[in-house]
Design a protein around this motif. Structure first.
Motif, PDB file in Angstrom:
ATOM      1  N   GLN A  13       0.842  -1.193   0.000  1.00  0.00           N
ATOM      2  CA  GLN A  13       0.000   0.000   0.000  1.00  0.00           C
ATOM      3  C   GLN A  13       0.880   1.248   0.000  1.00  0.00           C
ATOM      4  O   GLN A  13       1.913   1.306   0.672  1.00  0.00           O
ATOM      5  CB  GLN A  13      -0.918   0.017   1.215  1.00  0.00           C
ATOM      6  CG  GLN A  13      -2.070  -0.988   1.139  1.00  0.00           C
ATOM      7  CD  GLN A  13      -3.051  -0.647   0.026  1.00  0.00           C
ATOM      8  OE1 GLN A  13      -3.666   0.408   0.018  1.00  0.00           O
ATOM      9  NE2 GLN A  13      -3.173  -1.565  -0.926  1.00  0.00           N
ATOM     10  N   PHE A  14       0.447   2.240  -0.775  1.00  0.00           N
ATOM     11  CA  PHE A  14       1.161   3.499  -0.888  1.00  0.00           C
ATOM     12  C   PHE A  14       0.161   4.628  -0.725  1.00  0.00           C
ATOM     13  O   PHE A  14      -0.829   4.707  -1.457  1.00  0.00           O
ATOM     14  CB  PHE A  14       1.872   3.597  -2.248  1.00  0.00           C
ATOM     15  CG  PHE A  14       2.737   4.817  -2.407  1.00  0.00           C
ATOM     16  CD1 PHE A  14       4.052   4.800  -1.978  1.00  0.00           C
ATOM     17  CD2 PHE A  14       2.230   5.974  -2.981  1.00  0.00           C
ATOM     18  CE1 PHE A  14       4.851   5.914  -2.133  1.00  0.00           C
ATOM     19  CE2 PHE A  14       3.025   7.088  -3.134  1.00  0.00           C
ATOM     20  CZ  PHE A  14       4.339   7.063  -2.702  1.00  0.00           C
ATOM     21  N   GLY A  15       0.431   5.530   0.251  1.00  0.00           N
ATOM     22  CA  GLY A  15      -0.495   6.615   0.528  1.00  0.00           C
ATOM     23  C   GLY A  15      -0.030   7.979   0.089  1.00  0.00           C
ATOM     24  O   GLY A  15      -0.767   8.958   0.247  1.00  0.00           O
ATOM     25  N   GLY A  16       1.190   8.099  -0.425  1.00  0.00           N
ATOM     26  CA  GLY A  16       1.684   9.397  -0.862  1.00  0.00           C
ATOM     27  C   GLY A  16       2.218  10.268   0.247  1.00  0.00           C
ATOM     28  O   GLY A  16       2.335  11.489   0.067  1.00  0.00           O
ATOM     29  N   LEU A  17       2.573   9.674   1.393  1.00  0.00           N
ATOM     30  CA  LEU A  17       3.147  10.459   2.484  1.00  0.00           C
ATOM     31  C   LEU A  17       4.601  10.806   2.177  1.00  0.00           C
ATOM     32  O   LEU A  17       5.245  10.164   1.346  1.00  0.00           O
ATOM     33  CB  LEU A  17       3.050   9.676   3.789  1.00  0.00           C
ATOM     34  CG  LEU A  17       1.626   9.328   4.254  1.00  0.00           C
ATOM     35  CD1 LEU A  17       1.674   8.500   5.536  1.00  0.00           C
ATOM     36  CD2 LEU A  17       0.795  10.581   4.454  1.00  0.00           C
ATOM     37  N   PRO A  18       5.154  11.836   2.854  1.00  0.00           N
ATOM     38  CA  PRO A  18       6.543  12.238   2.547  1.00  0.00           C
ATOM     39  C   PRO A  18       7.563  11.130   2.783  1.00  0.00           C
ATOM     40  O   PRO A  18       8.584  11.079   2.088  1.00  0.00           O
ATOM     41  CB  PRO A  18       6.780  13.433   3.488  1.00  0.00           C
ATOM     42  CG  PRO A  18       5.406  13.982   3.765  1.00  0.00           C
ATOM     43  CD  PRO A  18       4.498  12.792   3.777  1.00  0.00           C
TER      44      PRO A  18
ATOM     45  N   PHE B 200      -5.380  -0.881  -6.944  1.00  0.00           N
ATOM     46  CA  PHE B 200      -5.639  -1.490  -5.633  1.00  0.00           C
ATOM     47  C   PHE B 200      -4.478  -1.303  -4.661  1.00  0.00           C
ATOM     48  O   PHE B 200      -4.648  -1.531  -3.458  1.00  0.00           O
ATOM     49  CB  PHE B 200      -5.918  -2.990  -5.808  1.00  0.00           C
ATOM     50  CG  PHE B 200      -7.179  -3.296  -6.550  1.00  0.00           C
ATOM     51  CD1 PHE B 200      -8.411  -3.201  -5.918  1.00  0.00           C
ATOM     52  CD2 PHE B 200      -7.149  -3.661  -7.889  1.00  0.00           C
ATOM     53  CE1 PHE B 200      -9.585  -3.478  -6.605  1.00  0.00           C
ATOM     54  CE2 PHE B 200      -8.311  -3.939  -8.576  1.00  0.00           C
ATOM     55  CZ  PHE B 200      -9.541  -3.850  -7.935  1.00  0.00           C
ATOM     56  N   SER B 201      -3.308  -0.908  -5.151  1.00  0.00           N
ATOM     57  CA  SER B 201      -2.145  -0.710  -4.276  1.00  0.00           C
ATOM     58  C   SER B 201      -2.024   0.710  -3.752  1.00  0.00           C
ATOM     59  O   SER B 201      -1.096   1.005  -3.009  1.00  0.00           O
ATOM     60  CB  SER B 201      -0.857  -1.066  -5.035  1.00  0.00           C
ATOM     61  OG  SER B 201      -0.621  -0.146  -6.087  1.00  0.00           O
ATOM     62  N   LEU B 202      -2.955   1.585  -4.123  1.00  0.00           N
ATOM     63  CA  LEU B 202      -2.919   2.974  -3.678  1.00  0.00           C
ATOM     64  C   LEU B 202      -4.048   3.242  -2.697  1.00  0.00           C
ATOM     65  O   LEU B 202      -5.107   2.620  -2.745  1.00  0.00           O
ATOM     66  CB  LEU B 202      -3.030   3.926  -4.875  1.00  0.00           C
ATOM     67  CG  LEU B 202      -1.989   3.772  -5.987  1.00  0.00           C
ATOM     68  CD1 LEU B 202      -2.248   4.788  -7.079  1.00  0.00           C
ATOM     69  CD2 LEU B 202      -0.573   3.915  -5.443  1.00  0.00           C
ATOM     70  N   ASN B 203      -3.817   4.191  -1.816  1.00  0.00           N
ATOM     71  CA  ASN B 203      -4.860   4.633  -0.890  1.00  0.00           C
ATOM     72  C   ASN B 203      -4.630   6.109  -0.548  1.00  0.00           C
ATOM     73  O   ASN B 203      -3.621   6.698  -0.929  1.00  0.00           O
ATOM     74  CB  ASN B 203      -4.878   3.781   0.397  1.00  0.00           C
ATOM     75  CG  ASN B 203      -3.552   3.813   1.130  1.00  0.00           C
ATOM     76  OD1 ASN B 203      -2.744   4.716   0.936  1.00  0.00           O
ATOM     77  ND2 ASN B 203      -3.306   2.821   1.964  1.00  0.00           N
TER      78      ASN B 203
END
Length: 410
Positions: free
Chosen positions: A53-58, A93-96
């Protein structure tokens, strides 16, 4: 007003229809699949949602996310289905969180291949500014204080892994890591290299550092297992912190005891003067005796005693003839005040700090002496010819023997 041709359906839309969003439009244009029985198992989707999972955090690693996603996608194949078709369908499906919102915000149908999706994703979450920063961190790598060789080597390799397109060749990686080591660590690496680390090839140097870091890790693990819980570490900084904590606790206890110790003024007991239950019986008898017999000391009465003229208590005299306190009373012990207790605490603390500074200076001198000795040994090893023994041999003092006598006389 132009109701001819294929634009009739668009021109005849009512105004309210323009407020309804389009449903089913995605930024990813999914490739057609020729196989009729193709199906992505729900277990694969659940695995991606739970582990990748990848949320785009720094702090999220975009390169690591791509690598983990491809690792799962490569675990299955299907006849007649390309890898791009599978990856384009599974990647959402791997993004949130923010990353999922970013993918949805892209124009519809702009992504048609997996390489295009990966490039857009890395451009968003691994921009040139981040690349420049990580490349600078690799070039300016330095070993930290109290950091072992294993920890420094693992941290350097982690920087390389987070920036796989750093473009540094192997020889520059090894050289950058060696130049960033502390002086004592460089001396240890030179000694293990047989004199000079730079005399090795990049491959041999990389292998040597890998072996030394592995040995350092195993030794540190053995030392950590030998430590007993609840025992202070021998390290000087931990010992200093423990001593300061102990002094603070003693100072707190001293303050509490100095405040709580109430001394009686009559009997020097551990209670107030108002609560004293001392021996009043003897004092009461003395008072009654004086009250009942005070008339015999009255010089104006008929019962005046002539002997009272020379009584020591009724004449002026020096301090040597002063009446001593009764034997039942003890002299009150002088207790230290708050100022005196704090002064003693600061004196002991300053003395301890001075002793610690002296120990640190002695330890630094010992380390410098050890570095000098190791450097001398490395220099001797470098000057010695490989595969040969020292040429300076000692002469046998009994080299010349004329005769040997046996017991039989022969």
């Amino acid at each position: 007003m132009g109701e001819e041709g294929g634009g009739d359906a668009v021109l005849n839309r009512a105004l309210k229809d323009y407020f309804i969003p389009n449903v089913g439009i995605s930024s990813i244009q999914r490739l057609p699949i020729q196989a009729n029985n193709f199906e992505i198992k729900p277990a694969i989707i659940q695995m991606i949602q739970n582990s990748v999972q990848f949320g785009g955090l720094p702090n999220d690693d975009s390169n690591l996310h791509i690598a983990n996603f491809l690792e799962i996608c490569d675990t299955f194949k299907h006849n007649g289905v390309t890898d791009d078709a599978v990856r384009l369908r599974l990647f959402p499906f791997s993004l949130n969180s923010n990353a999922k919102a970013w993918l949805t915000s892209l124009p519809s149908g702009t992504i048609t291949t997996w390489n295009g999706l990966a490039n857009v994703f890395l451009t968003k979450y691994f921009p040139p500014a981040k690349f420049a920063k990580m490349r600078n961190d690799i070039s300016n790598f330095l070993q930290q204080d109290q950091e072992s060789l294993y920890e420094a080597w693992e941290r350097f390799k982690d920087l390389l892994r987070k920036c796989p397109h750093h473009g540094l060749p192997l020889w520059m990686q090894v050289q950058t890591f060696y130049n960033g080591l502390l002086s004592n660590t460089q001396t240890m690496v030179d000694a293990a290299s047989g004199g000079a680390f730079f005399n090795k090839t990049p491959e041999d140097g990389y292998e040597l550092i890998e072996v030394m870091a592995s040995n350092n890790f195993m030794k540190s693990e053995r030392n950590s297992q030998k430590r007993t819980a609840g025992v202070h570490d021998i390290d000087a900084f931990n010992k200093l912190a423990a001593q300061i904590t102990l002094l603070n606790n003693n100072f707190k206890n001293l303050n509490v005891s100095s405040i709580s110790n109430v001394v009686c003024d009559l009997c020097a007991g551990n209670h107030s003067s108002m609560e004293c239950q001392g021996p009043y019986e003897a004092n009461a008898k003395q008072v009654n005796f004086v009250a009942n017999n005070q008339r015999q000391y009255n010089p104006n009465s008929n019962y005046y005693n002539q002997g009272c003229k020379n009584h020591p208590n009724f004449s002026w005299s020096n301090n040597a003839n002063m009446q001593q306190p009764p034997s039942g009373f003890q002299a009150q012990e002088k207790k230290p005040t708050m100022e005196e207790a704090f002064t003693q605490f600061m004196t002991r603390t300053n003395a301890f700090i001075d002793d610690t500074k002296v120990n640190f200076r002695n330890q630094g001198a010992s380390i410098r002496n050890l570095e000098h000795q190791v450097g001398e040994i490395s220099k001797l090893l470098a000057e010695r010819t490989q595969g040969a023994l020292p040429s300076n041999t000692e002469k046998n003092p009994r080299e010349h023997v004329n005769a040997i006598s046996l017991r039989s006389g022969k």
